[in-house]
Motif scaffolding. Sequence first.
Motif, PDB file in Angstrom:
ATOM      1  N   GLY A  81      -7.086  17.267 -12.023  1.00  0.00           N
ATOM      2  CA  GLY A  81      -6.377  18.153 -12.912  1.00  0.00           C
ATOM      3  C   GLY A  81      -6.791  18.127 -14.357  1.00  0.00           C
ATOM      4  N   GLY A  82      -6.603  19.267 -14.875  1.00  0.00           N
ATOM      5  CA  GLY A  82      -6.414  19.572 -16.240  1.00  0.00           C
ATOM      6  C   GLY A  82      -4.946  19.316 -16.542  1.00  0.00           C
ATOM      7  N   ILE A 139      -7.349  28.623  -8.194  1.00  0.00           N
ATOM      8  CA  ILE A 139      -7.413  27.262  -7.635  1.00  0.00           C
ATOM      9  C   ILE A 139      -6.033  26.607  -7.620  1.00  0.00           C
ATOM     10  CG2 ILE A 139      -8.064  26.173  -9.846  1.00  0.00           C
ATOM     11  CD1 ILE A 139      -9.420  25.238  -6.364  1.00  0.00           C
ATOM     12  N   SER A 140      -5.129  27.021  -8.512  1.00  0.00           N
ATOM     13  CA  SER A 140      -3.755  26.503  -8.480  1.00  0.00           C
ATOM     14  C   SER A 140      -2.766  27.610  -8.097  1.00  0.00           C
ATOM     15  CB  SER A 140      -3.386  25.884  -9.832  1.00  0.00           C
ATOM     16  OG  SER A 140      -4.254  24.818 -10.148  1.00  0.00           O
ATOM     17  N   HIS A 146      -4.239  24.112 -16.302  1.00  0.00           N
ATOM     18  CA  HIS A 146      -3.837  23.329 -15.128  1.00  0.00           C
ATOM     19  C   HIS A 146      -4.638  23.713 -13.899  1.00  0.00           C
ATOM     20  CE1 HIS A 146      -0.119  23.660 -17.692  1.00  0.00           C
ATOM     21  NE2 HIS A 146      -0.385  22.383 -17.727  1.00  0.00           N
ATOM     22  N   MET A 147      -5.911  23.337 -13.929  1.00  0.00           N
ATOM     23  CA  MET A 147      -6.747  23.561 -12.746  1.00  0.00           C
ATOM     24  C   MET A 147      -6.940  22.220 -12.061  1.00  0.00           C
ATOM     25  SD  MET A 147      -9.181  26.536 -13.613  1.00  0.00           S
ATOM     26  CE  MET A 147      -8.807  27.788 -14.835  1.00  0.00           C
ATOM     27  N   ALA A 148      -6.942  22.225 -10.733  1.00  0.00           N
ATOM     28  CA  ALA A 148      -7.198  20.989 -10.002  1.00  0.00           C
ATOM     29  C   ALA A 148      -7.669  21.337  -8.603  1.00  0.00           C
ATOM     30  CB  ALA A 148      -5.935  20.128  -9.909  1.00  0.00           C
TER      31      ALA A 148
END
Lengths: 323, 320
Positions: B109-110, B90-91, B99-101
């Motif tokens: 985001g994370g 996803i990123s 850090h997923m968003a």
Amino acid sequence: MSRLTMREAISQAMWEEMEKDPSVFILGEEVGVWGGSYAVTKGFYDHFGGERVRDTPIAETAIIGAAIGSAMTGLRPIAELMTINFAFAAMDQIVNQAAKLHYMFGGQFVLPLVIRAVGGGGRQLGATHSQTPDAVFAHFPGLKVVSPGTPADAKGLLKTAIRSNDPILFIENATMYQVRGEVPDGDYLVPIGISCIQRPGKDVTIVTYSKGLEISLKAAEELAKDGIEAEIVDLRTLRPLDMGPVIESFKKTNRAVIVEEGWKSFGVGAEIASRIYEQAFDYVDAPVVRVAQKEVPLPYNRALEQSALPQPSDVVAAVREVL
Amino acid sequence: MDNANLLDFYYQMVLIRRLEERGAELYQAGKIGGFMHLYIGQEAVSTGLIGARQPQDRVITAYRDHGVAINCGIPANEVIAELMGKATGISQGRGGSMHMADRTRNFWGGHAIVGAHLPIAAGLALGDKYAGRDGVTICMFGEGATNIGFFHEAVNLAKVWNLPVLWVCENNRYGMGTTVERASAVSEIQQKAEGYGMVHERVDGMNVLAVYDASKKAIEAVRNGSGPRMLEIMTYRFRGHSMGDPERYRKQAEVKKWEEQDPLGVLHNHLIENQVTSIEVLEEIEERANLAIQKAVEFAEASPEPGLDTLFNNIYAEEV
């Protein structure tokens, strides 16, 4: 063309962009009712109102965080830090967040964000309020660092910065707000990441920016009396750094002096000198000399403080050393 | 809430549980790098919370973000691919576990610096308020984040500017290995909301229905302009802080006691006791989740690594 002070040029740039684009707004300490602690936003609150000229608590992390988040939603905030020394209180937001969010999420988030911060010494404010930490911020990929040396560049670069989709730290110098110069009227844009020649010459290359430009121009006048013609390259942007005009000039003069207001160690001068050696070693006729602030927290006492700051006479001496 | 929604909650929670269990295996097999923080035990929090949002409501959270990503609608394929650093993540393999968003799903985001996303959440909410939109920003963080300056600057600003933020503290009792009592001046985090004049509520985070009800009420109240609020959701992580946690700071008996309130079990019992559905249907849902995770791992394994020639992509939005 109008003859404006640096303060008026910066103010005009923001005013014009706010008139043009309702997504541009200002936030910071005392930017509104007070009119800006350096009076750069004087009159803005009455004209644009409190929604677009937002007084904040004294909370730098909140100021920069709010600017980042609102930029991510498509607004174009101009966050004012009363001085660049207060940026350290927001260091995480500037370097861990603003400089990273676009890259770290695969380009999903766009941050059209300008942080205006004023730096520099020479006003007897003591060690915590007098720093020139430009090189610190220029260290981080993801951030752009702009620092104009003339009113025209201040206007043109700030307007470009406000329209840019990247996070930009726009560094002003507090002792230069009264500097006057010719500034083009209306939509005048100067590209970010382009260095320029501010004074042509043939004998030596002086590389500088911001306050260093004022110092170097004075030194060049002195040198001219002795028939020495210094060519002055104004970096204008520290990251991304445009070495083109520097190298071109150096290949002509074969000698360089670098002038900055910040400390010498690990500074802008170290970077420029290194790149000159990397990119033009065969053209070197003398060691590159750096003129910078002495390695001391700036003292309050006027004479002590001035003795620690780079002066035109230091530049003149440095040029004589490389010739 | 209708029965279909309840069953969907069950599916999402099982899906997160399986994803995290499989993630732990992949981590141990060396297929996932860096730090990884599992959401096992806390599934009811983000499921109930995000289940109560409208599409225009933004979600932003800390680094324990896999479950939040799933609840926001990111396919498990892209979550696991990101864990494995693949180009299909996803990123795009730039962010990893923390850090997923997905901005298309309003997941902002994370974020891996404790508390640092709270000022950004205030900014997201400012964006909506400035533009006259009615979105609410839902900002999740651990109780440990309420001891750092970011929290105080952000909640103060949000109150002063009356920003549409719902602050959601996931109180899992430990900031890494330090108990809330050893790290926070007040162990009831909702007391901190008092200092900022915010309406607050403590919620049972092991019960997804309780989380949903409290969240729904709070989100709509924020949307109606009554100012930022805070929920303190009481929960517990069954696994360590991260994959590298020797867990010397708590006794297994304590973990076991909390496991009796496993949020999946709580919902399972609710669905059966209230005759919402049958054991068979729940087993079918579990099987569906198992299959989705199995397929996601296959997808991630088969996905390409990001090309080395893409290293410099997206440092800036504009060409330099």
